[in-house]
Write a protein that holds these residues in place. Sequence first.
Motif, PDB file in Angstrom:
ATOM      1  N   LEU A  34       3.258  -1.742  -7.588  1.00  0.00           N
ATOM      2  CA  LEU A  34       3.953  -1.232  -6.417  1.00  0.00           C
ATOM      3  C   LEU A  34       2.919  -0.768  -5.400  1.00  0.00           C
ATOM      4  N   LEU A  35       3.231  -0.964  -4.138  1.00  0.00           N
ATOM      5  CA  LEU A  35       2.285  -0.666  -3.068  1.00  0.00           C
ATOM      6  C   LEU A  35       2.747   0.541  -2.254  1.00  0.00           C
ATOM      7  N   TYR A  36       1.777   1.357  -1.837  1.00  0.00           N
ATOM      8  CA  TYR A  36       2.069   2.399  -0.857  1.00  0.00           C
ATOM      9  C   TYR A  36       2.059   1.784   0.539  1.00  0.00           C
ATOM     10  N   ASN A  37       2.741   2.433   1.462  1.00  0.00           N
ATOM     11  CA  ASN A  37       2.819   1.898   2.817  1.00  0.00           C
ATOM     12  C   ASN A  37       1.437   1.687   3.438  1.00  0.00           C
ATOM     13  N   HIS A  38       0.524   2.607   3.160  1.00  0.00           N
ATOM     14  CA  HIS A  38      -0.799   2.491   3.792  1.00  0.00           C
ATOM     15  C   HIS A  38      -1.634   1.356   3.181  1.00  0.00           C
ATOM     16  N   GLU A  39      -1.143   0.735   2.102  1.00  0.00           N
ATOM     17  CA  GLU A  39      -1.874  -0.358   1.466  1.00  0.00           C
ATOM     18  C   GLU A  39      -1.386  -1.739   1.902  1.00  0.00           C
ATOM     19  N   LEU A  40      -0.312  -1.795   2.671  1.00  0.00           N
ATOM     20  CA  LEU A  40       0.318  -3.077   2.968  1.00  0.00           C
ATOM     21  C   LEU A  40      -0.597  -4.014   3.757  1.00  0.00           C
ATOM     22  N   LYS A  41      -1.289  -3.500   4.762  1.00  0.00           N
ATOM     23  CA  LYS A  41      -2.171  -4.352   5.556  1.00  0.00           C
ATOM     24  C   LYS A  41      -3.320  -4.893   4.710  1.00  0.00           C
ATOM     25  N   GLU A  42      -3.879  -4.041   3.845  1.00  0.00           N
ATOM     26  CA  GLU A  42      -4.966  -4.484   2.979  1.00  0.00           C
ATOM     27  C   GLU A  42      -4.480  -5.543   1.995  1.00  0.00           C
ATOM     28  N   ALA A  43      -3.279  -5.341   1.460  1.00  0.00           N
ATOM     29  CA  ALA A  43      -2.721  -6.324   0.531  1.00  0.00           C
ATOM     30  C   ALA A  43      -2.465  -7.652   1.234  1.00  0.00           C
ATOM     31  N   GLU A  44      -1.951  -7.611   2.444  1.00  0.00           N
ATOM     32  CA  GLU A  44      -1.690  -8.834   3.197  1.00  0.00           C
ATOM     33  C   GLU A  44      -2.990  -9.583   3.482  1.00  0.00           C
ATOM     34  N   ALA A  45      -4.046  -8.855   3.832  1.00  0.00           N
ATOM     35  CA  ALA A  45      -5.337  -9.494   4.084  1.00  0.00           C
ATOM     36  C   ALA A  45      -5.878 -10.138   2.811  1.00  0.00           C
ATOM     37  N   LEU A  46      -5.698  -9.462   1.673  1.00  0.00           N
ATOM     38  CA  LEU A  46      -6.151 -10.007   0.394  1.00  0.00           C
ATOM     39  C   LEU A  46      -5.386 -11.287   0.049  1.00  0.00           C
ATOM     40  N   ILE A  47      -4.086 -11.288   0.287  1.00  0.00           N
ATOM     41  CA  ILE A  47      -3.281 -12.483   0.020  1.00  0.00           C
ATOM     42  C   ILE A  47      -3.777 -13.654   0.861  1.00  0.00           C
ATOM     43  N   ARG A  48      -4.102 -13.402   2.116  1.00  0.00           N
ATOM     44  CA  ARG A  48      -4.621 -14.472   2.965  1.00  0.00           C
ATOM     45  C   ARG A  48      -5.947 -15.008   2.442  1.00  0.00           C
ATOM     46  N   ASP A  49      -6.792 -14.112   1.946  1.00  0.00           N
ATOM     47  CA  ASP A  49      -8.067 -14.550   1.368  1.00  0.00           C
ATOM     48  C   ASP A  49      -7.844 -15.394   0.116  1.00  0.00           C
ATOM     49  N   LEU A  50      -6.888 -14.997  -0.715  1.00  0.00           N
ATOM     50  CA  LEU A  50      -6.595 -15.755  -1.936  1.00  0.00           C
ATOM     51  C   LEU A  50      -6.024 -17.127  -1.608  1.00  0.00           C
ATOM     52  N   TYR A  51      -5.207 -17.197  -0.577  1.00  0.00           N
ATOM     53  CA  TYR A  51      -4.696 -18.495  -0.134  1.00  0.00           C
ATOM     54  C   TYR A  51      -5.847 -19.371   0.372  1.00  0.00           C
ATOM     55  N   ARG A  52      -6.771 -18.770   1.094  1.00  0.00           N
ATOM     56  CA  ARG A  52      -7.885 -19.511   1.671  1.00  0.00           C
ATOM     57  C   ARG A  52      -8.762 -20.146   0.591  1.00  0.00           C
TER      58      ARG A  52
END
Length: 267
Positions: free
Chosen positions: A75-93
């Motif tokens: 589960l993610l805290y609100n302040h972690e959402l941007k970091e998680a989204e950036a990580l997902i983009r890196d994993l896709y890349r």
Amino acid sequence: MLSEEEGLTHLELLAPAKDADTGIAAIEHGADAVYIGASKFGARRQAGNSLTDIDRLIQFARPFHARVYVTLNTLLYNHELKEAEALIRDLYRIGADALIVQDMGILQMDLPPIPLHASTQTDNRTPEKVRFLEQAGFQQVVLARELSLKQIRQIKAGTTVPLEYFVHGALCVSYSGQCYMSQALNGRSANRGECSQPCRLPYDLLTADGKTMAKNQHLLSLKDLSLAHRLQDLIDAGITSFKIEGRLKDVATLKTSLPITASSWMP
């Protein structure tokens, strides 16, 4: 093995990877796919891996047509959402084949077209829940370990999404995603990747009037799971991905569990 479009169901042996070297060993020993934790937001905080290491595993897997799934299943805290989204983009890349997730907030992100698998942490026990996840866009659902064959068949009858199921490894005394014991006792949440495994500890059992029924016994610790002898039953019930538990397992331990499962794979 032929795909469903060609008349047969594709079956997947899915192994855990503590790190890139463990994932490579799993593929070398017959795994069709492996699942590995990223640097953050995985349900095993002690099994995090850098993008460089995950990329190395992906590059190794490609010639074998093996898949690499990455766990972002806390589960993610609100302040972690941007970091998680950036990580997902890196994993896709770098070419990750899918993400295994728990937090439904991820569905609201501006994501690249990477497949999403619903973690067992999302408590997938009913046809209604699995149908909801399928309609929400998940491309594979990890069912709860606690289900019977009858319950699996009912879920399969009411959905079309591929179903994943644990067939080897440790068992928790609680429903996946619904255990709050570690948080209550030690301030370490299983839903944040920090389970302290209190169910593995010895306890005393007392009656209401204080009489000792059991002393210093492992009352909550279950035996490990091994369904190698029930794979055909699970296939008949609708399971297509057979998952080995254990992203904290080392290479030697994984090498022993893979043959146990794979030996029952062939008819």
